[in-house]
Design a protein around this motif. Structure first.
Motif, PDB file in Angstrom:
ATOM      1  N   SER A 212       0.832  -1.210   0.000  1.00 36.61           N
ATOM      2  CA  SER A 212       0.000   0.000   0.000  1.00 36.61           C
ATOM      3  C   SER A 212       0.866   1.258   0.000  1.00 36.61           C
ATOM      4  CB  SER A 212      -0.923   0.001   1.224  1.00 36.61           C
ATOM      5  OG  SER A 212      -1.789  -1.103   1.197  1.00 36.61           O
ATOM      6  N   TRP A 213       1.970   1.205   0.727  1.00 38.30           N
ATOM      7  CA  TRP A 213       2.889   2.352   0.776  1.00 38.30           C
ATOM      8  C   TRP A 213       3.542   2.562  -0.583  1.00 38.30           C
ATOM      9  CZ3 TRP A 213       8.138   3.454   0.238  1.00 38.30           C
ATOM     10  CH2 TRP A 213       8.573   4.650   0.812  1.00 38.30           C
ATOM     11  N   TRP A 214       4.011   1.462  -1.188  1.00 35.19           N
ATOM     12  CA  TRP A 214       4.661   1.581  -2.492  1.00 35.19           C
ATOM     13  C   TRP A 214       3.693   2.100  -3.553  1.00 35.19           C
ATOM     14  CZ3 TRP A 214       9.518   2.079  -2.804  1.00 35.19           C
ATOM     15  CH2 TRP A 214      10.384   1.400  -1.950  1.00 35.19           C
ATOM     16  N   LEU A 215       2.476   1.603  -3.556  1.00 36.44           N
ATOM     17  CA  LEU A 215       1.509   2.090  -4.538  1.00 36.44           C
ATOM     18  C   LEU A 215       1.246   3.580  -4.355  1.00 36.44           C
ATOM     19  CD1 LEU A 215      -1.101  -0.844  -4.621  1.00 36.44           C
ATOM     20  CD2 LEU A 215       0.735  -0.368  -6.243  1.00 36.44           C
ATOM     21  N   GLY A 216       1.335   4.042  -3.102  1.00 35.98           N
ATOM     22  CA  GLY A 216       1.126   5.463  -2.827  1.00 35.98           C
ATOM     23  C   GLY A 216       2.272   6.320  -3.326  1.00 35.98           C
ATOM     24  N   VAL A 217       3.511   5.982  -2.939  1.00 37.67           N
ATOM     25  CA  VAL A 217       4.642   6.839  -3.319  1.00 37.67           C
ATOM     26  C   VAL A 217       4.942   6.737  -4.808  1.00 37.67           C
ATOM     27  CG1 VAL A 217       5.650   6.752  -1.002  1.00 37.67           C
ATOM     28  CG2 VAL A 217       6.388   5.088  -2.731  1.00 37.67           C
ATOM     29  N   LEU A 218       4.596   5.610  -5.426  1.00 38.62           N
ATOM     30  CA  LEU A 218       4.823   5.464  -6.866  1.00 38.62           C
ATOM     31  C   LEU A 218       3.672   6.029  -7.704  1.00 38.62           C
ATOM     32  CD1 LEU A 218       6.295   1.840  -6.956  1.00 38.62           C
ATOM     33  CD2 LEU A 218       7.549   4.003  -7.103  1.00 38.62           C
ATOM     34  N   GLY A 219       2.654   6.543  -7.030  1.00 37.92           N
ATOM     35  CA  GLY A 219       1.538   7.174  -7.733  1.00 37.92           C
ATOM     36  C   GLY A 219       0.583   6.200  -8.397  1.00 37.92           C
ATOM     37  N   LYS A 220       0.625   4.920  -8.014  1.00 40.58           N
ATOM     38  CA  LYS A 220      -0.204   3.928  -8.689  1.00 40.58           C
ATOM     39  C   LYS A 220      -1.639   3.904  -8.177  1.00 40.58           C
ATOM     40  CE  LYS A 220       3.567   0.922 -10.118  1.00 40.58           C
ATOM     41  NZ  LYS A 220       3.325   1.170 -11.562  1.00 40.58           N
ATOM     42  N   TRP A 221      -1.880   4.392  -6.975  1.00 40.31           N
ATOM     43  CA  TRP A 221      -3.265   4.476  -6.504  1.00 40.31           C
ATOM     44  C   TRP A 221      -4.064   5.450  -7.379  1.00 40.31           C
ATOM     45  CZ3 TRP A 221      -4.979   0.700  -4.025  1.00 40.31           C
ATOM     46  CH2 TRP A 221      -4.337   0.117  -2.932  1.00 40.31           C
ATOM     47  N   ASP A 222      -3.368   6.422  -7.964  1.00 40.17           N
ATOM     48  CA  ASP A 222      -4.042   7.442  -8.760  1.00 40.17           C
ATOM     49  C   ASP A 222      -4.141   7.075 -10.234  1.00 40.17           C
ATOM     50  OD1 ASP A 222      -4.291   9.068  -6.496  1.00 40.17           O
ATOM     51  OD2 ASP A 222      -2.284   9.875  -6.786  1.00 40.17           O
ATOM     52  N   ALA A 223      -3.753   5.842 -10.573  1.00 41.21           N
ATOM     53  CA  ALA A 223      -3.818   5.423 -11.977  1.00 41.21           C
ATOM     54  C   ALA A 223      -5.243   5.537 -12.501  1.00 41.21           C
ATOM     55  CB  ALA A 223      -3.324   3.989 -12.120  1.00 41.21           C
ATOM     56  N   ASP A 224      -5.365   6.032 -13.736  1.00 39.58           N
ATOM     57  CA  ASP A 224      -6.685   6.180 -14.349  1.00 39.58           C
ATOM     58  C   ASP A 224      -7.284   4.817 -14.675  1.00 39.58           C
ATOM     59  OD1 ASP A 224      -6.557   8.926 -14.241  1.00 39.58           O
ATOM     60  OD2 ASP A 224      -5.618   9.102 -16.219  1.00 39.58           O
TER      61      ASP A 224
END
Length: 430
Positions: A212-224
């Protein structure tokens, strides 16, 4: 018979409905929430006993409340998740009515708003927010006929290993649910076959940080959201057992028998496709790409996180992959149960509205439908990858509530009354 009139009706008392209620409350938009069962009912009665949240407690929550008595890095049980939402509803004083089913929504003729038919009578609402979530109708393929001498159930009906009859089990589906159930059955001593289709495999944690942390800092949670006609790919990740990376080869080394995607059943014999090795390799590509991005992020930002070279170890393919089973007779294999972990479909048959396109898809953008006054919340990829998650639906709810409040502001506008001009005598200045 009197008809109750409300500004905004929220349908569904799960995480989406409560998030919606909180943001509507902040805007002082009068509303009620109708839930046909209990708050967070699907967490209570439509999941297996050992289910935990797929994200750690510090992440999978609403901003306004932490999980009480839970280690922030732990994966909270389904029962504690349900209790959390009950407590949250109490904290925000959500105007929720349980035990009320919404049966039909139709636009009022010649008037603004909608007529809503419920199990407790009629009401009228200016706005309706459909917050029934993505897990509505279990999808159970009809590949294996009901006449086959085998127990078949969807993953939403599975509870624990003792729930199944004696004998081997085939679990169909390589997403989070299918893998966790198959692993639990294997640990309980069952002979388990796991049907693996195309999937994305992700690390549970890497270099001391949760996924969850990695997806956040890598910007993947915001993927369209994926584009139209994009094939859906299931995600294999788990919080079970304290959280661990799903590795199909290691499951096979523990005794699980991997087979390809289930294609057909002929004379009580299952037929699997030949894509098992390719699907595992494709999952590895996804897994390693996340590690690559994480390493690049650590390097470019000078972050002091321990290296983890062992995370890149990919074991050799087991015999069930190099010499795959293409056909399997149910009786000869001793398979007594099939669990279909094959996902869910939406059911909006109760919406008597023109909001569907020619393919039956909702006509909406970020939860705002093409029918003025109708909104949706909790859709997969409603605004981004995070939309189906607890914290993501909270942020989507804020966007939808803002739209409702803004529209109500326009509707409430009244131009100032024009003052009559006072005629004055004309004075000539010399």
């Amino acid at each position: 018979m009197s008809v109750e009139i409300v500004n905004t009706l929220v349908v569904g008392g799960g995480q989406a409905g409560l998030a919606m209620s909180e943001h509507l409350g902040k805007h002082e938009v009068p509303h009620i929430v109708l839930e046909r069962h209990r708050i967070a009912e699907r967490w209570r009665s439509e999941r297996w006993d050992s289910l935990v949240a797929n994200g750690p407690a510090w992440h999978d929550r609403f901003p306004g409340m932490v999980f009480p008595d839970a280690d922030p890095d732990s994966f909270v049980s389904k029962d504690k998740v349900a209790e959390y939402f009950v407590d949250y509803a109490r904290m925000i004083n959500a105007p929720i009515r349980c035990g009320v089913e919404v049966r039909k929504v139709r636009r009022l003729t010649g008037s603004h708003g909608f007529e809503v038919e419920t199990s407790h009578g009629l009401l009228q609402a200016r706005n309706v927010v459909v917050a029934t979530g993505p897990f509505q109708v279990p999808v159970r393929p009809t590949i294996v006929p009901e006449t086959a001498r085998v127990t078949q159930l969807h993953s939403n009906a599975y509870r624990n290993p003792g729930y199944l009859p004696e004998g081997a089990v085939l679990v169909v589906g390589a997403g989070s649910s299918g893998v966790q159930i198959a692993d639990e059955l294997l640990r309980a001593g069952k002979r388990v076959y796991l049907s693996v289709g195309r999937h994305d495999r992700l690390p549970r944690a890497y270099r001391g940080r949760d996924l969850s942390w990695w997806l956040g800092v890598l910007g993947k949670w915001d993927a369209d959201a994926p584009g139209p006609n994009t094939e859906h790919v299931t995600i294999a990740v788990s919080g079970a057992g304290g959280g661990k990376t799903i590795d199909f080869r290691r499951l096979a080394a523990s005794g699980m028998i991997l087979v390809g995607r289930t294609e057909a059943c002929r004379d009580d014999t299952l037929v699997f496709d030949g894509g098992l090795a390719k699907n595992l390799a494709s999952g590895d590509v996804c897994y390693l790409s996340v590690l690559d991005e994480a390493d690049a992020y650590v390097f470019s930002n000078g972050i002091d996180l321990p290296e983890e070279p062992g995370a890149r170890t990919i074991d050799a393919d087991p015999a069930c992959v190099t010499d795959p089973i293409r056909e399997l007779n149910l009786a000869e294999a001793g398979i007594a149960s099939i669990i279909w972990a094959t996902g869910y479909a939406m059911d909006y048959s109760w919406l008597d509205l023109d909001i569907f396109d020619a393919n039956g898809q909702l006509k909406q953008r970020r939860g705002v439908s093409t029918e003025p006054g109708i909104y949706f919340l909790g859709l997969p990829w409603q605004s981004s990858r995070g939309s189906s998650f607890i914290w993501g639906v909270w942020h989507d709810a804020k966007y939808v509530a803002d739209r409702i409040a803004t529209k109500d502001t326009y509707l409430a506008y009244k131009p100032p009354e024009k003052r009559e001009s006072i005629s004055r005598p004309h004075i000539r200045v010399f």
